[in-house]
Design a protein around this motif. Structure first.
Motif, short mmCIF file in Angstrom:
data_model
loop_
_atom_site.label_atom_id
_atom_site.label_comp_id
_atom_site.label_asym_id
_atom_site.label_seq_id
_atom_site.Cartn_x
_atom_site.Cartn_y
_atom_site.Cartn_z
N MET A 1 41.57 38.92 -0.97
CA MET A 1 42.07 38.66 0.21
C MET A 1 43.65 38.37 0.25
O MET A 1 43.89 37.29 -0.51
CB MET A 1 41.15 37.90 1.35
CG MET A 1 42.02 37.95 2.87
SD MET A 1 40.95 37.30 3.96
CE MET A 1 40.76 35.51 3.30
N GLU A 2 44.67 38.93 0.87
CA GLU A 2 45.93 38.49 0.77
C GLU A 2 46.42 37.99 1.97
O GLU A 2 46.09 38.66 3.14
CB GLU A 2 46.70 39.92 0.46
CG GLU A 2 46.74 40.62 -1.05
CD GLU A 2 47.56 41.80 -1.08
OE1 GLU A 2 47.89 42.39 -0.12
OE2 GLU A 2 47.66 41.79 -2.29
N VAL A 3 46.90 36.73 1.80
CA VAL A 3 47.34 35.92 3.15
C VAL A 3 48.59 35.50 3.15
O VAL A 3 49.36 35.02 2.19
CB VAL A 3 46.24 34.71 3.10
CG1 VAL A 3 46.70 33.93 4.41
CG2 VAL A 3 44.92 35.21 3.24
N LEU A 4 49.27 35.73 4.16
CA LEU A 4 50.42 35.09 4.54
C LEU A 4 50.46 33.84 5.51
O LEU A 4 49.86 34.13 6.69
CB LEU A 4 51.42 36.13 5.17
CG LEU A 4 52.80 35.45 5.58
CD1 LEU A 4 53.62 34.91 4.56
CD2 LEU A 4 53.62 36.83 6.52
N VAL A 5 50.61 32.61 5.13
CA VAL A 5 50.91 31.55 6.03
C VAL A 5 52.29 31.55 6.49
O VAL A 5 53.18 31.22 5.63
CB VAL A 5 50.23 30.38 5.41
CG1 VAL A 5 50.38 28.99 6.37
CG2 VAL A 5 48.89 30.51 4.95
N VAL A 6 52.49 31.32 7.78
CA VAL A 6 53.82 31.25 8.42
C VAL A 6 53.76 29.81 8.86
O VAL A 6 53.19 29.46 9.92
CB VAL A 6 54.21 32.19 9.41
CG1 VAL A 6 55.50 31.99 9.99
CG2 VAL A 6 54.11 33.57 8.88
N GLY A 7 54.67 29.10 8.17
CA GLY A 7 54.62 27.68 8.52
C GLY A 7 54.18 26.78 7.34
O GLY A 7 53.04 26.97 6.99
N SER A 8 55.02 25.88 6.69
CA SER A 8 54.77 25.15 5.53
C SER A 8 54.67 23.65 5.48
O SER A 8 54.67 23.09 4.76
CB SER A 8 55.73 25.66 4.44
OG SER A 8 55.86 26.97 4.06
N GLY A 9 54.19 23.26 7.00
CA GLY A 9 54.07 21.93 7.05
C GLY A 9 52.48 21.59 6.71
O GLY A 9 51.77 22.18 6.16
N ALA A 10 52.16 20.38 7.15
CA ALA A 10 50.61 19.88 6.90
C ALA A 10 49.56 20.81 7.37
O ALA A 10 48.65 20.73 6.24
CB ALA A 10 50.58 18.36 7.71
N ALA A 32 55.59 31.48 4.17
CA ALA A 32 57.10 31.87 4.63
C ALA A 32 57.51 30.65 5.70
O ALA A 32 56.73 30.42 6.33
CB ALA A 32 56.95 33.08 5.51
N ASP A 33 58.88 30.20 5.43
CA ASP A 33 59.16 29.13 6.27
C ASP A 33 60.82 29.13 6.12
O ASP A 33 61.26 29.63 5.33
CB ASP A 33 58.94 27.72 5.80
CG ASP A 33 58.95 26.85 6.79
OD1 ASP A 33 57.84 25.96 7.23
OD2 ASP A 33 60.02 26.40 7.43
N ARG A 34 61.60 28.76 7.47
CA ARG A 34 62.97 28.94 7.34
C ARG A 34 63.21 27.87 6.16
O ARG A 34 64.57 27.84 5.76
CB ARG A 34 63.38 28.29 8.69
CG ARG A 34 63.38 29.34 9.72
CD ARG A 34 63.97 29.10 11.04
NE ARG A 34 63.58 30.10 12.07
CZ ARG A 34 64.12 29.93 13.16
NH1 ARG A 34 64.57 28.92 13.64
NH2 ARG A 34 63.79 31.17 14.20
#
Length: 281
Positions: A1-10, A32-34
């Motif tokens: 399964m390929e997953v994109l997590v948007v937001g790299s905090g806790a 992905a995160d700014r």
């Protein structure tokens, strides 16, 4: 399964860790995160990789771990990258569920709220299965495999509950802390000592996360009104409020409010760069 997590905090790292650890072979996970440094740190922590917020890649599932105030915009921005499903762990449910219905009408949609700060995992996770399917069920299986207890709710029930258990609770704790300023520790009672520990828990978090919770959910006014009722009550009126409070507490625990017995039943960067806070705080 390929997953994109948007937001790299806790919370984003929690989501990534949870999904990776539950699969063999591991999930292909990207962050992905700014804040590229935050994305890189999250990827290193869970064995993933970094992609840009404007990536042209598609993923089986996109997981949003962004601040509550920007979740609608995040759904719109990343819907096209979710080939099969989108989930969120933002801590609010009405907004993401409505936005996902608008932008992903033919794909799987689930909203999750881990009711804890990631460092306190595992714990209870509220779930709205708005449009479930094999991919989102795999996500939920991974959450359960991490030792978490998942339970079903609706966006309306969840957000109403958060008015009390988050906005109201935080208001009461912070108000006590402000009113207790200057009292020496020697005067502490068992009750006040417990309250002081709760104050340390809340004030040891991230201010912007609590600010966002207070801004997203009503509840502070209800606590203020209740405090005025207590302050204005005397004699029999106070005793009635005392009994009312006890009955509410027993009922909330699943007990019998009449006989007093217990029953046997049972966040992110404000600028939208990623979920660095504790949505379950």
């Amino acid at each position: 399964m390929e997953v994109l997590v948007v937001g790299s905090g806790a919370m984003g790292r929690w989501a990534g860790r949870t999904l990776v650890s539950a699969r063999a072979p591991p999930t292909d996970i990207a962050f992905a995160d700014r804040d590229l440094a935050a994305a890189s740190a999250a990827a290193d922590a869970v064995g993933g990789r970094v992609v840009g917020l404007d990536t042209a890649e598609n993923f089986d599932v996109v997981c949003l771990a962004v601040p509550m105030g920007v979740v609608r915009e995040a759904v719109a921005a990343h819907a096209d990258r979710a080939s099969r499903a989108m989930v969120d762990v933002t801590g609010v449910m009405a907004d993401p569920v409505a936005a996902m219905r608008d932008h992903l009408p033919d794909r799987e949609r689930v909203s999750l709220h881990p009711l804890f700060a990631p460092e306190n995992a595992p714990g209870n996770v509220a779930v709205v299965r708005d449009a479930p399917g094999p991919v989102t069920e795999e996500v939920l299986d991974a959450v359960a495999a991490g030792g978490n207890h998942t339970f079903e709710t609706t966006p309306e029930e969840h957000d109403t509950a958060m008015e009390t258990v988050q906005a109201g609770a935080h208001t009461a704790i912070l108000a006590y802390a402000l009113s207790a300023a200057g009292v020496r520790e020697e005067f502490a009672t068992p009750v006040s000592r417990d309250l002081s520990e709760l104050v340390e828990t809340v004030t040891g978090g991230t201010p912007r996360v609590y600010r966002e919770i207070q801004g997203s959910f009503e509840g502070a006014d209800a606590v203020a009104d209740a405090a005025h009722r207590v302050a204005d009550a005397d004699g029999d009126a106070f005793e009635q409020l005392y009994e009312e409070a006890g009955n509410h507490a027993r009922r909330n625990r699943g007990g019998n409010a009449d006989d007093g017995t217990d029953g046997t039943g049972g966040a992110g960067n404000v600028d939208g760069t990623g979920g660095t806070g504790e949505p379950g705080a």
